[in-house]
Design an enzyme around this catalytic site. Structure first.
Site, PDB file in Angstrom:
ATOM      1  N   GLY A  21       1.698 -10.764   4.231  1.00  0.00           N
ATOM      2  CA  GLY A  21       1.959  -9.865   5.350  1.00  0.00           C
ATOM      3  C   GLY A  21       1.177 -10.181   6.612  1.00  0.00           C
ATOM      4  O   GLY A  21       0.955 -11.344   6.966  1.00  0.00           O
ATOM      5  N   ILE A  22       0.749  -9.125   7.298  1.00  0.00           N
ATOM      6  CA  ILE A  22       0.070  -9.280   8.583  1.00  0.00           C
ATOM      7  C   ILE A  22      -1.255 -10.011   8.415  1.00  0.00           C
ATOM      8  O   ILE A  22      -1.606 -10.869   9.233  1.00  0.00           O
ATOM      9  CB  ILE A  22      -0.140  -7.906   9.238  1.00  0.00           C
ATOM     10  CG1 ILE A  22       1.214  -7.285   9.615  1.00  0.00           C
ATOM     11  CG2 ILE A  22      -1.032  -8.020  10.478  1.00  0.00           C
ATOM     12  CD1 ILE A  22       1.121  -5.842  10.088  1.00  0.00           C
ATOM     13  N   LYS A  42      -7.249  -8.635  -3.635  1.00  0.00           N
ATOM     14  CA  LYS A  42      -7.220  -8.362  -5.069  1.00  0.00           C
ATOM     15  C   LYS A  42      -6.336  -9.329  -5.850  1.00  0.00           C
ATOM     16  O   LYS A  42      -6.585  -9.605  -7.020  1.00  0.00           O
ATOM     17  CB  LYS A  42      -6.745  -6.932  -5.318  1.00  0.00           C
ATOM     18  CG  LYS A  42      -7.720  -5.852  -4.922  1.00  0.00           C
ATOM     19  CD  LYS A  42      -7.106  -4.467  -5.072  1.00  0.00           C
ATOM     20  CE  LYS A  42      -6.676  -4.197  -6.503  1.00  0.00           C
ATOM     21  NZ  LYS A  42      -6.093  -2.845  -6.662  1.00  0.00           N
ATOM     22  N   TYR A 172      -2.280  10.060   4.124  1.00  0.00           N
ATOM     23  CA  TYR A 172      -2.212   8.723   4.716  1.00  0.00           C
ATOM     24  C   TYR A 172      -2.764   8.737   6.133  1.00  0.00           C
ATOM     25  O   TYR A 172      -3.488   7.815   6.535  1.00  0.00           O
ATOM     26  CB  TYR A 172      -0.768   8.218   4.697  1.00  0.00           C
ATOM     27  CG  TYR A 172      -0.592   6.865   5.349  1.00  0.00           C
ATOM     28  CD1 TYR A 172      -1.223   5.738   4.832  1.00  0.00           C
ATOM     29  CD2 TYR A 172       0.211   6.713   6.480  1.00  0.00           C
ATOM     30  CE1 TYR A 172      -1.058   4.491   5.426  1.00  0.00           C
ATOM     31  CE2 TYR A 172       0.383   5.471   7.074  1.00  0.00           C
ATOM     32  CZ  TYR A 172      -0.251   4.361   6.550  1.00  0.00           C
ATOM     33  OH  TYR A 172      -0.084   3.142   7.140  1.00  0.00           O
ATOM     34  N   LYS A 176      -5.753   6.331   7.619  1.00  0.00           N
ATOM     35  CA  LYS A 176      -5.603   5.370   8.719  1.00  0.00           C
ATOM     36  C   LYS A 176      -6.467   5.751   9.915  1.00  0.00           C
ATOM     37  O   LYS A 176      -7.069   4.875  10.557  1.00  0.00           O
ATOM     38  CB  LYS A 176      -4.137   5.272   9.144  1.00  0.00           C
ATOM     39  CG  LYS A 176      -3.225   4.611   8.145  1.00  0.00           C
ATOM     40  CD  LYS A 176      -3.691   3.219   7.722  1.00  0.00           C
ATOM     41  CE  LYS A 176      -3.625   2.182   8.827  1.00  0.00           C
ATOM     42  NZ  LYS A 176      -3.928   0.812   8.329  1.00  0.00           N
TER      43      LYS A 176
END
Length: 290
Positions: A21-22, A42, A172, A176
């Site tokens: 991903g990013i 991980k 969430y 964040k």
């Protein structure tokens, strides 16, 4: 192509969760500059549903022109973070840049979010960011004294405390925004030492495994590629750390200010002109000039 030259050449980046991903896109962008990149994540063995491991990431980094180090690490575990940083410093002699990329997501309301999932998101996002920063910071202090332009870059949203972002998924959102509070605090705490702390967030959804999980193919098709975040990260990390700190950046605005005018190459589906906005965008976020 870099808008500022090979400014990350010889720098050492420590990236959490960078096996896909990013995070991986940022790693590969730095590798093309000739950077050293530590992938602390991980996934050491292939996952049945998710592509990429720390080892495949390092292979890609080295193929792109950088030097890589794979370290299996759960950033919820202090001993593992300490060991990962020790290995990074032993291999490359120090750390110049920390990228807090690792994150967990579940977009559910309070009654649908049990404490196990709450603890997972907050343990990785908010606590993991703080823990990794705390362990890496002494090495960034050394980099600052050596004039190596140290940066912390956290992939987290602007601190716009708008109820619409908290109501649907408060757990969430807390996780964040906890990452963003680290940026706010570290920028102030370490500005006199010349360590930059900034956050980067996308204007649109980004075509990653997380978005596939949340919205499937329809959302993926209206997303941009991770490369837009990687190019924006490179621009931020190339800026003077004493002059550019405490900012909550939006990816395409960073690139526009750097001279980019054509963003079509970042569309996950070529020719797409209408993209889905990402979560947590403030109401007053600037639009790209026409």
């Amino acid at each position: 192509m870099s808008l500022q030259g090979n400014t990350l050449s010889g720098k050492t980046l420590f990236i959490t969760g960078g096996s896909r991903g990013i995070g991986l896109a940022i790693a590969l962008r730095a590798a093309r500059d000739g950077a050293n990149v530590v992938i602390a994540a991980k996934t050491a063995e292939p996952h049945p549903k998710l592509a990429g491991t720390i080892h495949t990431a390092v292979a890609e980094i080295e193929a792109a022109g950088g030097q890589g180090l794979a370290v299996q690490c759960d950033i919820r575990e202090e001993a593992q973070v300490v060991e990962a940083v020790r290995q990074a410093v032993a291999r490359f002699g120090g750390i110049d840049i920390l990228v807090n990329n690792a994150s967990a997501i579940q977009l559910t309301g309070t009654l649908a979010t049990d404490m196990k999932r709450y603890d997972l998101m907050n343990g990785i996002n908010a606590r993991g960011t703080y823990l990794t920063g705390r362990v890496v910071l002494p090495h960034l202090q050394a980099a600052a004294k050596a004039g190596r332009n140290p940066h912390i870059l956290t992939l987290s949203p602007p601190l716009a405390m708008e109820p619409r972002w908290f109501g649907p998924n408060v757990a969430y959102a807390i996780a964040k925004y906890g990452m963003s509070l680290c940026t706010l605090g570290w920028a102030e705490e370490f500005k006199r030492e010349g360590i930059a702390a900034n956050s980067l967030w996308p204007r649109t959804t980004i075509a990653t495994a997380a978005i596939q999980m949340v919205g499937g193919d329809p959302m993926m098709k209206q997303s941009r590629l991770p490369s837009i975040m990687a190019d924006a990260a490179q621009e931020i990390l190339s800026k003077p750390s004493r002059a550019f700190t405490g900012n909550f950046c939006i990816d395409d605005l960073v690139l526009y200010e750097a001279g980019v005018r054509d963003f079509s190459a970042y569309a996950a589906v070529p020719g797409t002109r209408k993209f889905l906005p990402d979560f947590f965008l403030p109401k007053d976020v600037a639009e790209l000039p026409e």
